[in-house]
Design an enzyme around this catalytic site. Structure first.
Site, mmCIF file in Angstrom:
data_model
loop_
_atom_site.group_PDB
_atom_site.id
_atom_site.type_symbol
_atom_site.label_atom_id
_atom_site.label_comp_id
_atom_site.label_asym_id
_atom_site.label_seq_id
_atom_site.Cartn_x
_atom_site.Cartn_y
_atom_site.Cartn_z
ATOM 1 N N SER A 82 0.140 -9.004 1.341
ATOM 2 C CA SER A 82 -1.173 -8.873 1.410
ATOM 3 C C SER A 82 -1.700 -8.581 2.772
ATOM 4 O O SER A 82 -1.058 -9.401 3.597
ATOM 5 C CB SER A 82 -1.818 -10.224 0.720
ATOM 6 O OG SER A 82 -3.316 -10.108 1.041
ATOM 7 N N SER A 83 -2.892 -7.980 2.940
ATOM 8 C CA SER A 83 -3.090 -7.806 4.272
ATOM 9 C C SER A 83 -3.614 -9.277 4.894
ATOM 10 O O SER A 83 -3.652 -9.373 6.230
ATOM 11 C CB SER A 83 -4.469 -6.827 4.426
ATOM 12 O OG SER A 83 -4.047 -5.831 3.720
ATOM 13 N N ARG A 84 -4.033 -10.115 4.111
ATOM 14 C CA ARG A 84 -4.376 -11.477 4.594
ATOM 15 C C ARG A 84 -3.382 -12.169 5.123
ATOM 16 O O ARG A 84 -3.525 -13.197 5.884
ATOM 17 C CB ARG A 84 -5.237 -12.113 3.373
ATOM 18 C CG ARG A 84 -6.510 -11.676 3.242
ATOM 19 C CD ARG A 84 -7.202 -12.329 1.977
ATOM 20 N NE ARG A 84 -8.112 -11.533 1.193
ATOM 21 C CZ ARG A 84 -9.493 -11.514 1.715
ATOM 22 N NH1 ARG A 84 -9.720 -12.458 2.462
ATOM 23 N NH2 ARG A 84 -10.499 -10.991 1.102
ATOM 24 N N HIS A 131 0.941 -1.169 -0.040
ATOM 25 C CA HIS A 131 0.036 0.122 0.067
ATOM 26 C C HIS A 131 0.868 1.214 0.033
ATOM 27 O O HIS A 131 0.759 2.211 -0.675
ATOM 28 C CB HIS A 131 -0.919 0.035 1.260
ATOM 29 C CG HIS A 131 -2.002 -1.180 1.294
ATOM 30 N ND1 HIS A 131 -1.730 -1.907 2.112
ATOM 31 C CD2 HIS A 131 -3.015 -1.202 0.612
ATOM 32 C CE1 HIS A 131 -2.946 -2.659 1.923
ATOM 33 N NE2 HIS A 131 -3.467 -2.438 1.099
ATOM 34 N N LYS A 177 -1.103 -6.894 -7.833
ATOM 35 C CA LYS A 177 -1.535 -8.037 -7.033
ATOM 36 C C LYS A 177 -2.852 -8.593 -7.323
ATOM 37 O O LYS A 177 -3.270 -9.712 -7.546
ATOM 38 C CB LYS A 177 -1.237 -7.695 -5.563
ATOM 39 C CG LYS A 177 -2.218 -8.335 -4.554
ATOM 40 C CD LYS A 177 -1.340 -9.841 -4.128
ATOM 41 C CE LYS A 177 -1.633 -10.542 -3.075
ATOM 42 N NZ LYS A 177 -3.249 -10.584 -3.087
ATOM 43 N N GLY A 223 -2.969 -1.567 -7.303
ATOM 44 C CA GLY A 223 -1.746 -2.910 -7.290
ATOM 45 C C GLY A 223 -2.110 -3.865 -8.007
ATOM 46 O O GLY A 223 -3.247 -4.492 -7.986
#
Ligand code: PAF
Length: 283
Positions: free
Chosen positions: A189-191, A37, A151, A149
């Site tokens: 990734s936030s995950r 981010h 991604k 992104g």
């Protein structure tokens, strides 16, 4: 950094900034921020003169309520990260602010095959929810440039389509920024923060498998390497929704390669309850 929770205040402030000649860059997020981010914030700061970030965990894009419940939240840490990245403005609305008329919407976006392919197929309604919230955010921020992104490869294509459909593609320039990876190759990734220690070790198989496809790509039939990629993920302990080689612009699966067509490999797979996605342009 100025923080706004109400769209009306945000709009008033941005109107003044716009009139004074500022070019507005926008980075929409769901929080749980990481370096990926922050690279979008940096890209916006380089290309524009005022960077707006939003943090809003959008309920309408979660087809699985449990996934929504467990989505990581770290607003204080996110604010500190945005401050250190030099973000100018944070929009932090709540659900009532974003959806004053409730979560159900009559507005339907024409996403064509994006809605039935890959993420569209495995997460029904997901991209409608993404478009619903991004459309709303774009009306509030009215940016000159939007940073997303790679991604989320398919999401970038969907947003491109949304900009075309809403007549915004001339006004808002979409910047698709490279995927940032951990040293072992796992896409940020936030995950990822939901992975336990053992699964975090296994998770690198995703990038290895995508790299395997890239290294073994040869003109002709692609079914053998695609099957092998699927088997590699399953053997490592993943529950694989898909791993496919697709046309880089239509996302239609490609089973025979003429040696010229632009290709991307895309994957979505579960480790335990955590669903990870990634992709790699192949040529
Ligand atoms: O990619 C995300 O974080 C979300 O899908 C987005 C674009 C912020 C919309 O909620």
């Amino acid at each position: 950094m100025i923080l706004f929770k109400k769209a009306i205040d945000l709009r008033k402030h941005l109107d003044v900034q716009r009139k004074s000649g500022k070019k507005i860059g926008f980075v929409p997020t769901m929080g749980a921020l990481h370096e990926g981010h922050l690279s979008l914030i940096q890209a916006s700061k380089s290309a524009t003169t005022l960077t707006v970030c939003s943090i809003f965990v959008n309920p309408t894009q979660f087809n699985d309520p449990a996934d929504f419940e467990k989505y990581p939240l770290s607003t204080d840490k996110d604010i500190a990260l945005l401050l250190s990245a030099g973000c100018d403005l944070l929009f932090l609305p709540d659900v009532d602010e974003m959806y004053p008329d409730g979560l159900t919407s009559n507005q339907k976006f024409d996403l064509g095959e994006m809605e039935t392919l890959l993420e569209g197929k495995f997460r029904p309604g997901h991209f409608q929810g993404v478009c619903q919230v991004v459309n709303q955010l774009l009306l509030q921020v009215e940016p000159d440039a939007l940073f997303m992104g790679q991604k989320d490869y398919q999401q970038c294509m969907v947003i491109n389509r949304l900009l075309q459909q809403t007549g915004n593609c001339e006004k808002i320039q979409l910047h698709i920024c490279p995927t940032l990876r951990e040293p072992d190759g796992l896409a940020m990734s936030s995950r990822n923060r939901r992975l336990n220690e053992a699964d975090r070790v296994i998770s690198v198989t995703i990038y290895r498998t995508l790299s395997f496809l890239k290294e073994n790509l040869k003109a002709g039939k692609l079914d053998v390497i695609q099957k092998s990629a699927f088997d590699q993920l399953q053997a490592a302990g993943f529950r694989t929704d898909y791993i496919v080689i697709a046309d880089a612009t239509t996302l239609q699966p490609v089973t025979y390669w003429d040696g010229k067509q632009q290709l991307v490999a895309l994957v979505a797979a579960f480790l335990g309850e955590v669903r990870l996605i990634d992709n790699l342009p192949l040529n």
